[in-house]
Design a protein around this motif. Sequence first.
Motif, short mmCIF file in Angstrom:
data_model
loop_
_atom_site.label_atom_id
_atom_site.label_comp_id
_atom_site.label_asym_id
_atom_site.label_seq_id
_atom_site.Cartn_x
_atom_site.Cartn_y
_atom_site.Cartn_z
N ALA A 100 0.84 -1.21 0.00
CA ALA A 100 0.00 0.00 0.00
C ALA A 100 0.87 1.25 0.00
O ALA A 100 0.62 2.19 -0.74
N ASN A 101 1.88 1.27 0.85
CA ASN A 101 2.81 2.40 0.93
C ASN A 101 4.09 1.89 1.59
O ASN A 101 4.09 0.86 2.26
N PRO B 114 4.66 5.27 8.53
CA PRO B 114 4.18 5.08 7.16
C PRO B 114 4.57 6.28 6.28
O PRO B 114 4.55 7.42 6.72
N ILE C 104 3.26 8.34 4.08
CA ILE C 104 2.02 8.89 3.54
C ILE C 104 2.06 10.40 3.76
O ILE C 104 2.77 10.89 4.63
N ASP C 105 1.30 11.12 2.97
CA ASP C 105 1.31 12.59 3.03
C ASP C 105 0.96 13.13 4.40
O ASP C 105 1.46 14.18 4.79
N GLU C 106 0.11 12.43 5.14
CA GLU C 106 -0.29 12.90 6.46
C GLU C 106 0.85 12.84 7.46
O GLU C 106 0.82 13.51 8.49
#
Length: 171
Positions: A125-126, A142, A144-146
């Motif tokens: 997924a990432n 993770p 991820i952008d957040e």
Amino acid sequence: MKKRFLDSGKIVGTHGIKGELRIDPWCDSPEFLCCFKKLYLDEQGRESIKVKSRPHKNIVLCKVDGIDTIEQADKMRGKTIYIDREEIVLDEGVNFVQDLLGLEVKDADNATVYGKITDVLRTGANDVYEITDDNGKKYLAPVIDEVITETNVDDGYVLIRPMKGIFDDED
């Protein structure tokens, strides 16, 4: 300092009787490694080989100029292969894993240093960064952008906004 020649796979065997090699690619995909017409057999780029490659399932089948028998190909088994960074154009925001390792991970809001990236795990997924602090404790964040707000390979850092639970034991 970024390395010019990047380890990108390992010759794991032969294929057929005409000297083809089987390469386990350490890239995002076998197709990426197949884009190269020249590979290197050392970290300094002193020994190069001209190749024609094709993906085959999760490996690369590679024909090297001058290697025409299974016996010649078998002598290559176990060698690490390298690609030249200067022969690659990466998309904006895409980095080599080797460039990420060792980057300092800091909080985007208060500059707290959490540690350094010691591994990049591919989950499907990432990606996930393994971050190791000065005491050797490992954390997973993770990609991820957040969470990841900035990656600056040239200046040696990654800024993050950690999700609850990454660096603390809260529920």
